[in-house]
Design an enzyme around this catalytic site. Structure first.
Site, short mmCIF file in Angstrom:
data_model
loop_
_atom_site.label_atom_id
_atom_site.label_comp_id
_atom_site.label_asym_id
_atom_site.label_seq_id
_atom_site.Cartn_x
_atom_site.Cartn_y
_atom_site.Cartn_z
N HIS A 473 0.83 -1.20 0.00
CA HIS A 473 0.00 0.00 0.00
C HIS A 473 0.87 1.26 0.00
O HIS A 473 0.70 2.15 -0.85
CB HIS A 473 -0.90 -0.02 1.24
N GLU A 474 1.80 1.34 0.94
CA GLU A 474 2.62 2.55 1.04
C GLU A 474 3.54 2.70 -0.17
O GLU A 474 3.81 3.82 -0.62
CB GLU A 474 3.43 2.54 2.34
#
Length: 685
Positions: A473-474
């Site tokens: 995600h990051e």
């Protein structure tokens, strides 16, 4: 950062006064912050005076481009200071940050309120050159005018003065909110000395608790638990002792309500200031103010979106909770029972324990496999580089280059493990936004942070599948920043509508579920063996276990966010009671009377705007990502053609076009709102 005595230094030695691509974290200290920021604000004011007093006719170069670059160095320096205060805080650094934050906020607030600057922008907008603008430059001019109006350019002098005061007050209140949450989280510890009380915990959690106790010099036998995510989640999911689960749960949901760290008055203050700001600018409420420039546009539209998802999810939500109560054999479950019994139920239904996956997710393999996935999709190489100054020995530094290794797109730092001088959660941020010069783009620089399970002794860090999703995600956010190719700095990278910004991050999570992708990075940390087929099959079957509860949890956060910013009266209502009443219908159990999750909700209150009135964005973007990933499923999850379309239409474009236009450019149509429900197994036809 080290705590050190304050001593005078020549301004020329202050590393915050030079923009360096390889940031000298080893030379940055708390005593440098105040003089550097004061000097940078002074320099920016001189540049602003030169811009507004330029006797030449306004052009894009001397007006709009000059405005776009005006705050670049302040953003760079404050980004570094804010980052260090989040990952390596000291009392001296915190004091320095708190001292400069109001001054910086006041300067930013003054820009749209500057009458000469406003007239200069309007004068340029009336020129023939402005009328001929296209693409990102045209959008930047229009958004600048809209943004100035939305930030008080047309207010009378008294209104401008009050608006500037509000912005400074919000900066101070939200900074204090974040500090209270960090301090309240860190002050709690639970030390268990009887090994029998650890029954149910996986070996990894027991070992981590033992290492935590040892790091604090606590005599053996001792196992130390905290409210940091790896410790808290394991305890609430697996520990058999309900009394201990209750103790830790109650500590977690009442964070930042104790004396000296009480966020309740701050929440009321922040909400009152946000409402006053919105009303002063002619908006019904804060949601209409912040959403005007986002895909939803109005608070009512965001609420309709959440209402629709709730309506389609509720029947599944109630059925899941009834099934869990029957499984547990109890008439009612307490909040600290839900995660525990849900994990037992999942194991019974699917013969699946998430801990069984942990040995297959050593951090280094996960990261290298993720880099291989983006190489296949987007034609970029990610290379670890040594020698970069860092703020902690655990931090790693990387470059992102084209596949041949010739062109540098950007660099980033990765800081994955929890520390007591580091705030909780996971996030991405930018240090430098590359700009075009002489037909070439300079590289970007950013960072990704998490609070993942750390390594223990000689054993590498092995992650849960949820932690793997966090990394992907990051990194999706990071790619959005580093692969941006927008000629206007303010419209580059992740500077997009907040209900669009989560698309590049959330779509990355899909590859953590695909067998072909997992085989690139999921290898047993001891043998290298891939995830066995039967374990993978059980993981997939369990994927949508209690999906309605997961969805309702996120919807609840969105509902309480909008309710606080659209309906709550800070003068007449108790904020904890109000929030608890809203959240109760989204909870699988009855919430306790002192339930104070809102006091630790940094997404909403740790930033002057942040996700305030915008938490719905996660679900909005999740609809987009579920729909967008169907293109990869149709043409192959490693399809370079689809990857290049996504890179070209989404990752490279920043906010250079309306996000709805960008999305249609990638997929060829508007998003299918049922895609998320179908992926989650909640679609009722």
């Amino acid at each position: 950062m080290e705590t050190m005595a304050v001593k005078p230094q020549p301004m020329s030695d202050n590393p915050l006064l030079q923009m360096e691509f390889l940031i000298p974290f080893d030379r940055i200290h708390a005593d440098q912050v105040e003089p550097a920021i004061a000097k940078l604000i002074e320099d920016a004011r001189r540049s602003l005076d030169a811009l507004t007093s330029d006797p030449n006719a306004p052009t894009y170069a001397n007006t709009m481009h000059a405005l776009d670059m005006l705050t670049e160095h302040i953003e760079y320096a404050m980004g570094i200071v804010r980052h260090l205060e989040a990952v390596a805080t000291t009392p001296e650094l915190r004091a320095a940050f708190n001292k400069v934050q109001p001054e910086v906020s006041a300067f930013y607030s003054s820009l749209p309120l500057n009458e000469k600057l406003w007239r200069r922008v309007q004068a340029y907008a009336a020129t023939a050159e402005a009328g001929d603008l296209t693409g990102a430059r045209q959008r930047y001019l229009r958004k600048t005018i809209d943004n100035f109006r939305r930030h008080g350019a047309e207010l009378d002098p008294a209104g401008k003065k009050r608006l500037a005061e509000i912005d400074v007050d919000l900066a101070m209140a939200t900074t204090k909110f974040a500090e209270n949450v960090l301090d309240s989280t860190n002050v709690f510890e639970l030390v268990i000395r009887d090994h029998a009380q650890l029954a149910g915990l996986p070996e990894s959690a027991v070992a981590a608790a033992e290492a935590s106790a040892e790091s604090k010099g606590i005599a053996r036998p001792a196992w130390r638990f905290t409210l940091q995510a790896p410790s808290y989640t394991a305890l609430m999911t697996y520990l058999d002792d309900a009394a201990i689960r209750r103790q830790v749960y109650e500590a977690f949901v009442t964070r930042a309500t104790e004396e000296r760290r009480d966020n309740r008055p701050l929440i009321r203050r922040i909400l009152a200031l946000r409402r006053e700001k919105a009303n002063l600018l002619g908006f019904r409420d804060f949601s209409d103010l912040v959403l005007e420039d986002r895909m939803a546009h109005r608070g009512a539209r965001a609420q309709e979106f959440l209402d629709d998802l709730k309506r389609k999810t509720e029947v599944h939500f109630h059925r899941e909770n009834e099934d869990l109560i029957v499984f547990a054999g109890k008439g009612e479950l307490a909040p600290w029972d839900i995660g525990y019994y849900a994990e037992k139920q999942r194991a019974a239904l699917y013969d699946f324990d998430e801990e069984a996956l942990r040995p297959y997710f050593p951090l280094e393999s996960v990261v290298s496999g993720m880099f291989e996935i983006v190489r296949r999709l987007y034609g970029v190489r990610v290379i670890e580089k040594s020698g970069a100054p860092v703020w902690d020995p655990a931090v790693t530094y990387y470059e992102i280059r084209d596949e041949a290794g010739d062109e540098l797109y950007g660099s980033f730092y990765a800081d994955w493990y929890p520390r007591e001088n580091k705030r909780g959660g996971a996030w991405m941020d930018a240090f430098i936004t590359g700009v075009e010069s002489d037909g070439r783009f300079s590289p970007h620089a950013g960072l990704i942070c998490g609070n993942l399970t750390p390594p223990l002794g000689d054993k590498p860090a092995t992650l849960t599948h949820r932690e793997v999703q966090t990394i992907f995600h990051e990194f999706g956010h990071l790619l959005h920043h580093c692969l941006s190719r927008v000629k206007v700095r303010s419209l580059s990278g992740t500077n997009v509508a907040w209900d669009f910004v989560e698309l590049p991050s959330q779509i990355m999570e899909n590859w953590t579920w695909e067998r072909e992708a997992l085989d690139l990075f999921a290898g047993h940390f001891q043998t290298g063996a891939l995830i066995p087929d039967d374990l993978y099959d059980r993981m997939i079957r369990a994927r949508n276990f209690r999906a309605a509860n997961a969805q309702m949890r996120q919807l609840g956060f969105g509902f309480v966010d909008l309710a606080l910013h659209r309906e709550f009266s800070p003068e007449r209502e108790d904020v904890l009671e109000f929030a608890r009443a809203v959240l109760q219908s989204f909870s699988a159990a009855r919430l306790p009377e002192d339930y104070a999750m809102i006091a630790g909700f940094t997404h909403l209150f740790a930033n002057p705007v942040g996700y305030g009135a915008g938490y719905y964005s996660y679900k909005w973007a999740e609809v987009l990502d579920a729909d967008a990933f169907t293109m990869f499923r149709q043409e192959g999850i490693f399809s370079r053609a689809v990857g290049q379309r996504f890179r070209g239409n989404i990752l490279a474009k920043g906010d250079s076009e309306d996000p709805a236009v960008l999305y249609r450019g990638f997929i060829g149509r508007d998003p299918d709102p049922n895609a998320l429900l179908e992926r989650s197994g909640l679609l009722t036809r």
